[in-house]
Design an enzyme around this catalytic site. Structure first.
Site, PDB file in Angstrom:
ATOM      1  N   ASP A   9       0.975  -1.080  -0.073  1.00  0.00           N
ATOM      2  CA  ASP A   9      -0.016  -0.146  -0.024  1.00  0.00           C
ATOM      3  C   ASP A   9       0.711   1.212   0.018  1.00  0.00           C
ATOM      4  O   ASP A   9       2.116   1.214   0.196  1.00  0.00           O
ATOM      5  CB  ASP A   9      -1.019   0.073   1.290  1.00  0.00           C
ATOM      6  CG  ASP A   9      -2.191   0.953   1.034  1.00  0.00           C
ATOM      7  OD1 ASP A   9      -1.964   1.573  -0.021  1.00  0.00           O
ATOM      8  OD2 ASP A   9      -3.166   0.755   1.593  1.00  0.00           O
TER       9      ASP A   9
HETATM   10  C1  BGC Z   1      -4.759   3.523   0.183  1.00  0.00           C
HETATM   11  C2  BGC Z   1      -4.861   2.614  -1.055  1.00  0.00           C
HETATM   12  C3  BGC Z   1      -4.850   3.247  -2.254  1.00  0.00           C
HETATM   13  C4  BGC Z   1      -3.371   4.283  -2.548  1.00  0.00           C
HETATM   14  C5  BGC Z   1      -3.324   4.915  -3.537  1.00  0.00           C
HETATM   15  C6  BGC Z   1      -3.626   4.338  -0.224  1.00  0.00           C
HETATM   16  O1  BGC Z   1      -3.530   5.406   1.037  1.00  0.00           O
HETATM   17  O2  BGC Z   1      -4.946   2.855   1.424  1.00  0.00           O
HETATM   18  O3  BGC Z   1      -6.247   2.017  -0.865  1.00  0.00           O
HETATM   19  O4  BGC Z   1      -5.064   2.336  -3.300  1.00  0.00           O
HETATM   20  O5  BGC Z   1      -3.350   4.884  -1.375  1.00  0.00           O
HETATM   21  O6  BGC Z   1      -4.348   6.114  -3.774  1.00  0.00           O
END
Ligand code: BGC
Length: 803
Positions: free
Chosen positions: A318
């Site tokens: 993530d």
């Molecule tokens: C989130 C993800 C997301 C990623 C990119 C993160 O903060 O937890 O779900 O895909 O950001 O935006």
């Protein structure tokens, strides 16, 4: 005096200078660390041939001089092996992290502005950059670019929980295909979704992005979504693997979970997804499990995911997740997103000092190359930036309509002939299409309930509307809708409205029916709070009580529409209105979808993918959840490190969360404890009624096969969801009263007609996770199969002996 002023202004000048220099320094640091670190750093480290400029893949296939990796007649595996031999160690390491957040926040060189991540290019070998973009309710890219004469909007589909409420795998597949085609035509190769975390507790701020409190429903719906997306030649990265069940301190939170609960509840949905859809990618979650960052857990990312489930794709972190870059790669986390200079440096150092082996680097590079070779980018696909937004809007409306759950209906719906509808509550006019954060979508328009009803020729009551307009004009600054990037982190939630008795009297006398909309919004970065969120506010409560009483006095009816993203308390007020529609947040066509249900143009067929409890405390997880609406700490997010605290300093529900409820999540707990609920799992009414009959159950090899006949005994064309739960009559171990094993949604059945339904349950799905033997065990005994239209409305029970 003059001197003093001079002195003060000098001091002020110095302070301003310091602040300016400080900000400049900070900006520089941020820039080289997170945004544009690729080029600078490559030059410093003299890694040749690195540039962010897009390489145009040459058409050498035509002239007969092919390297193996370029020859698309060869298998992907062979092509990848050829590349692995050709690439330098530095080039392979370079591949293991994205190029930063630049594309997401304004890098002019980005091919797809707003794409939140990349897989970097290797220009020397003609390997292009691949772009990644959110998310579960639709693609998220910047809707506007420098070319002022056109836009790049995407379709806002219904939120995950609403998609799950359809219980319709065909509809979900179609939504996935639509989302995939939008990604493809906007030049995106991987969609960062769907989200398949379990609704452990109603207040998780991202529950709206996720499907259900049940792993089987999450898994089956998630797999259909992925199969749909990937049918378009675009990959999906299912997230957040695993046990990311709260936003509060999510980057450091240690989820303390029994292995059995992990296996049966939290991993199970992902396991079903991997086995039924083999996604191109999986996104590991921020949190730790039992002391180890998931992003660094070899046990989860390699032994279970690959070893046991045979996952063939890549794992990415993530955003800024995990702690140590080399440990993440060694654990099987192939791609660090969005990638930082620090991670790159750490990987180069670790490769040099031998703490990260070349074999591990090659393994991850292989998986990344495999994805690139599968991508449309590698085919030099000419995307057109013109996805079919019109057809996709229709699909979005269809899914929203199927995902609406009729919770209560005292002979008021469908509501066909009355002319004048009074819309009460701000949200009726400012309808909410979805949640915030990375699950937000930049859509071209969003249909409110008011517009939806108008589109079906209802007359909107002027008195109620003008009171809303006055309220809006009196609070102008709070009615400004944030756009684009700002919308992601600023939930638009204008102040609620209250009515005097006299105003209500006038509304009632000038309308045929009242519709009250209750709205909620939440999103990434924070959990929901108890007050004014799970619980309805004083203003809302007064409105419901006053309005219902006034309408009922005049023998007129009131409908409550819930335009919400997560569970709210209902027992204190649900007996007041005549009907309650759970409309969820239905994407850009949400208002049209509700109007179609209200008018009877469509018959509701949605079923709850989670329980609506009477009180929050009825959930067993409630004593171990941050109830104060905790948030993500920015410092943990950006710095990518968590200071190791002493055991005694750790704060409950922040640094760690005890999953003491074990497997007793959602209905598994409510059923076991025989607790009353507001609305049970699987529940949802129809304008029609259905009879379940002629059932038959037998074992065919290792699969339990169930057949039955469903008859529409009502007056409206409609669909029914057949849900099959299993239980074991006497067990040596503690087991839930019943667990969902499979389900099927019928096609539309005409009144008086029947349809035959067949369902299958692999025998091994009845197993439990034995902590003693560290394996799945199938207990012999008498199993019961509860076939019903909700977890608490069982029509037929079949038994079967497993020897
Ligand atoms: C989130 C993800 C997301 C990623 C990119 C993160 O903060 O937890 O779900 O895909 O950001 O935006």
């Amino acid at each position: 005096m003059k001197k003093l002023i001079l002195k003060l202004s000098k001091i002020l000048g110095i302070i301003i200078l310091i602040i300016a220099l400080g900000s400049l320094g900070l900006w520089w640091y941020f820039n080289v660390t997170f945004l544009n670190f690729e080029k600078d750093f490559a030059e410093q480290k003299s890694i040749k041939n690195l540039t962010l400029n897009e390489y145009t893949f040459s058409d050498r296939n035509q002239n007969g001089k092919l390297d193996i990796f370029e020859d698309d007649r060869k298998s992907i595996e062979e092509r990848v092996e050829d590349l692995i031999i050709r690439m330098t160690l530095e080039e392979k390491i370079h591949l293991l992290k994205g190029s930063g957040l630049g594309s997401a926040i304004g890098d002019k060189n980005s091919e797809v502005p707003g794409a939140v991540g990349t897989i970097v290019s290797t220009p020397r070998l003609g390997i292009p950059s691949v772009y990644l973009s959110d998310g579960p309710a639709g693609l998220r890219i910047h809707p506007k670019r420098d070319d002022k004469n056109r836009t790049y909007y995407c379709t806002a589909f219904p939120i995950g929980s609403q998609l799950a409420s359809t219980w319709n795998t065909d509809v979900i597949y179609d939504i996935g295909s639509a989302m995939g085609s939008e990604a493809r035509e906007y030049g995106i190769d991987v969609i960062l979704g769907p989200g398949a975390n379990i609704h452990r507790h109603p207040l998780c701020g991202r529950n709206f992005e996720y499907y259900s409190e049940d792993p089987v429903l999450s898994g089956i719906i998630g797999a259909s979504m992925i199969n749909g997306i990937e049918s378009q030649g675009v990959g999906s990265a299912v997230k957040h693997f695993v046990a990311n069940n709260q936003e509060a301190s999510r980057n450091i939170n240690d989820a303390i979970i029994s292995v059995r609960a992990l296996r049966e509840i939290y991993l199970k949905g992902f396991e079903i997804i991997v086995k039924k859809s083999q996604p191109w990618a999986i996104m590991s979650s921020y949190n730790k499990i039992n002391g180890t960052y998931v992003a660094e857990s070899k046990d989860i990312l390699t032994d279970i995911l690959r070893g046991e489930w045979d996952f063939q794709g890549l794992v990415m972190t993530d955003w800024f997740g995990g702690n140590s870059a080399p440990l993440s790669i060694a654990a099987g986390n192939d791609l660090l997103e969005p990638g930082t200079r620090r991670q790159w440096e750490a990987l180069l150092d670790a490769a040099e000092n031998g703490s990260l082996s070349e074999a591990d680097i090659n393994t991850s590079a292989r998986r990344i190359l495999k994805l690139i070779l599968k991508s449309k980018k590698m085919e030099s696909y000419q995307y057109n930036n013109n996805p079919d937004l019109k057809s996709n809007a229709l699909l979005s409306k269809k899914a929203a309509t199927e995902g609406i759950v009729l919770l209560k209906n005292k002979s008021v719906l469908p509501f066909k002939n009355s002319k004048n509808v009074a819309l009460l509550g701000v949200t009726s006019y400012d309808f909410i299409s979805g949640g915030t954060g990375s699950g937000d979508v930049n859509e071209a328009y969003s249909i409110s309930l008011e517009e939806g009803l108008r589109n079906l020729n209802y007359k909107i009551n002027n008195k109620a509307k003008s009171l809303y307009e006055v309220h809006r004009d009196n609070n102008k600054d709070k009615f400004v809708k944030p756009e684009g990037f700002m919308a992601m982190f600023n939930p638009y939630f204008p102040p609620r409205i209250s009515y005097t008795d006299q105003e209500i009297k006038e509304i009632v006398s000038s309308s045929d029916i009242g519709i009250i909309t209750i709205g909620r919004i939440s999103g990434e970065g924070a959990d929901r709070a108890v007050r004014d969120d799970f619980l309805i506010s004083e203003i809302e409560k007064n409105m419901i009580f006053q309005v219902c009483e006034a309408y009922n006095k005049e023998n007129k009816k009131v409908i409550v529409v819930l335009n919400i993203g997560g569970v709210i308390e209902m027992s204190s007020w649900k007996d007041k209105p005549d009907a309650i529609l759970l409309a969820w947040q239905g994407g850009q066509e949400g208002g049209n979808a509700v109007a179609e249900i209200i008018s009877g143009k469509e018959n509701p067929s949605g079923k709850l993918p989670m329980t609506f409890p009477i009180a929050l405390d009825d959930h067993r997880s409630n004593s171990n959840f941050p109830l104060e609406g905790g948030t993500v700490e920015l410092s943990n997010f950006i710095s990518n490190s968590s200071e190791e605290k002493l055991e005694s300093e750790k704060i409950k529900n922040k640094d760690y969360t005890n999953y003491n409820e074990g497997i007793y999540v959602g209905y598994r707990h409510f059923d076991k404890e025989k607790l009353d609920v507001s609305y049970p799992f699987g529940y949802g009414l129809s304008y029609s009624s259905f009879k379940f009959e002629d059932s038959n159950l037998f074992l065919d090899k290792n699969t339990i096969k169930i057949s039955l006949k469903i008859t529409n005994t009502g007056e409206y064309i409609g669909k029914e969801v057949i849900q099959v739960y299993s239980s074991i009559s006497s067990s040596k171990i503690d087991r839930p009263d019943k667990e969902l094993r499979t389900f099927h949604k019928t096609e539309k059945i005409f009144p008086g007609n029947s349809t035959d339904v067949e369902l299958e349950i692999p025998k091994n799905d009845l197993s439990f996770w034995s902590e003693k033997s560290s394996s799945w065990e199938l207990e012999p005994g008498e199993y019961k199969f509860h076939i019903g239209s909700s977890s608490r409305d069982i029509h037929i029970i079949e038994s079967f002996e497993i020897k």
